[in-house]
Design an enzyme around this catalytic site. Sequence first.
Site, PDB file in Angstrom:
ATOM      1  N   ASN A   1       0.846  -1.197   0.000  1.00 30.30           N
ATOM      2  CA  ASN A   1       0.000   0.000   0.000  1.00 30.30           C
ATOM      3  C   ASN A   1       0.881   1.245   0.000  1.00 30.30           C
ATOM      4  O   ASN A   1       1.951   1.280   0.622  1.00 30.30           O
ATOM      5  CB  ASN A   1      -1.009   0.004   1.162  1.00 30.30           C
TER       6      ASN A   1
ATOM      7  N   GLU B   1       0.422   5.234   0.616  1.00 29.35           N
ATOM      8  CA  GLU B   1      -0.493   6.296   1.066  1.00 29.35           C
ATOM      9  C   GLU B   1      -0.042   7.661   0.542  1.00 29.35           C
ATOM     10  O   GLU B   1       1.024   7.803  -0.059  1.00 29.35           O
ATOM     11  CB  GLU B   1      -0.584   6.265   2.596  1.00 29.35           C
TER      12      GLU B   1
ATOM     13  N   CYS C   1      -4.028   0.723  -2.626  1.00 32.07           N
ATOM     14  CA  CYS C   1      -3.908  -0.510  -1.841  1.00 32.07           C
ATOM     15  C   CYS C   1      -2.826  -1.429  -2.405  1.00 32.07           C
ATOM     16  O   CYS C   1      -2.486  -1.366  -3.599  1.00 32.07           O
ATOM     17  CB  CYS C   1      -5.222  -1.281  -1.855  1.00 32.07           C
TER      18      CYS C   1
ATOM     19  N   GLU D   1      -2.973  -4.615  -3.083  1.00 34.52           N
ATOM     20  CA  GLU D   1      -3.458  -5.523  -4.132  1.00 34.52           C
ATOM     21  C   GLU D   1      -3.469  -4.810  -5.483  1.00 34.52           C
ATOM     22  O   GLU D   1      -3.051  -5.355  -6.494  1.00 34.52           O
ATOM     23  CB  GLU D   1      -4.890  -5.989  -3.809  1.00 34.52           C
TER      24      GLU D   1
ATOM     25  N   CYS E   1     -10.251  -4.727   0.022  1.00 38.10           N
ATOM     26  CA  CYS E   1     -11.360  -3.772   0.012  1.00 38.10           C
ATOM     27  C   CYS E   1     -12.216  -3.990  -1.238  1.00 38.10           C
ATOM     28  O   CYS E   1     -11.836  -4.720  -2.174  1.00 38.10           O
ATOM     29  CB  CYS E   1     -10.834  -2.342   0.073  1.00 38.10           C
TER      30      CYS E   1
ATOM     31  N   CYS F   1     -10.548  -3.122  -4.630  1.00 38.33           N
ATOM     32  CA  CYS F   1      -9.573  -4.135  -5.061  1.00 38.33           C
ATOM     33  C   CYS F   1     -10.289  -5.393  -5.570  1.00 38.33           C
ATOM     34  O   CYS F   1      -9.848  -6.009  -6.541  1.00 38.33           O
ATOM     35  CB  CYS F   1      -8.618  -4.475  -3.924  1.00 38.33           C
TER      36      CYS F   1
HETATM   37  N1  THU Z   1      -5.338  -1.276   2.364  1.00 38.29           N
HETATM   38  C1  THU Z   1      -4.781  -2.134   1.449  1.00 38.29           C
HETATM   39  O1  THU Z   1      -3.605  -1.994   1.068  1.00 38.29           O
HETATM   40  N2  THU Z   1      -5.551  -3.136   0.966  1.00 38.29           N
HETATM   41  C2  THU Z   1      -6.859  -3.322   1.278  1.00 38.29           C
HETATM   42  O2  THU Z   1      -7.538  -4.117   0.644  1.00 38.29           O
HETATM   43  C3  THU Z   1      -7.451  -2.579   2.392  1.00 38.29           C
HETATM   44  C4  THU Z   1      -6.699  -1.376   2.833  1.00 38.29           C
HETATM   45  C5  THU Z   1      -4.521  -0.162   2.865  1.00 38.29           C
HETATM   46  C6  THU Z   1      -4.963   1.184   2.382  1.00 38.29           C
HETATM   47  C7  THU Z   1      -4.428   2.086   3.470  1.00 38.29           C
HETATM   48  O3  THU Z   1      -3.088   2.426   3.153  1.00 38.29           O
HETATM   49  C8  THU Z   1      -4.419   1.215   4.714  1.00 38.29           C
HETATM   50  O4  THU Z   1      -4.578  -0.122   4.260  1.00 38.29           O
HETATM   51  C9  THU Z   1      -5.526   1.546   5.702  1.00 38.29           C
HETATM   52  O5  THU Z   1      -6.753   1.578   5.067  1.00 38.29           O
END
Ligand code: THU
Length: 139
Positions: free
Chosen positions: A41, A43, A52, A54, A93, A96
């Site tokens: 991920n 940010e 994310c 994935e 999520c 994704c």
């Molecule tokens: N996140 C992912 O990388 N994958 C997901 O399917 C759910 C959330 C990350 C996004 C963000 O950087 C952190 O988790 C908190 O939401």
Amino acid sequence: MEEKLIREALLAREYSYAPYSHYLVGAALLTGEDIIVTGSNIENASYGATNCAERTAFFKAVSEGIHSFSMIAIAGGPENEPKDHLSGFAFPCGICRQVMREFCDPDTFRVIVARSVEDYQVYTLSDLLPESFGPDHLS
Ligand code: THU
């Protein structure tokens, strides 16, 4: 192969850039030709620009011309946990899941959520995204 993929997801998690949530996620995507493409991920100070783990893995692969996938392993959790034994399962999520739907057969593509190499669960994409909308609806 599941264990190898989980190991790669846990390693990719170490490259997570998550200074806001402090929730680190790694993913390892297995292609139809048995190549592993990883992602973490990423940010952003403008939170909505976050990507994310994935989707990072999928977009890396697709941007290199790969469109065939069999499995993805995902490992995620707060940053203050042992790197190879996470406390919870990080499910993908909704966005994704929909990106997976674009490129994968929902009945055969497998999604592995892992807390460690020994402790994981396996789902099909259709388990996680039932009655979905995909490219076949537009052809
Ligand atoms: N996140 C992912 O990388 N994958 C997901 O399917 C759910 C959330 C990350 C996004 C963000 O950087 C952190 O988790 C908190 O939401």
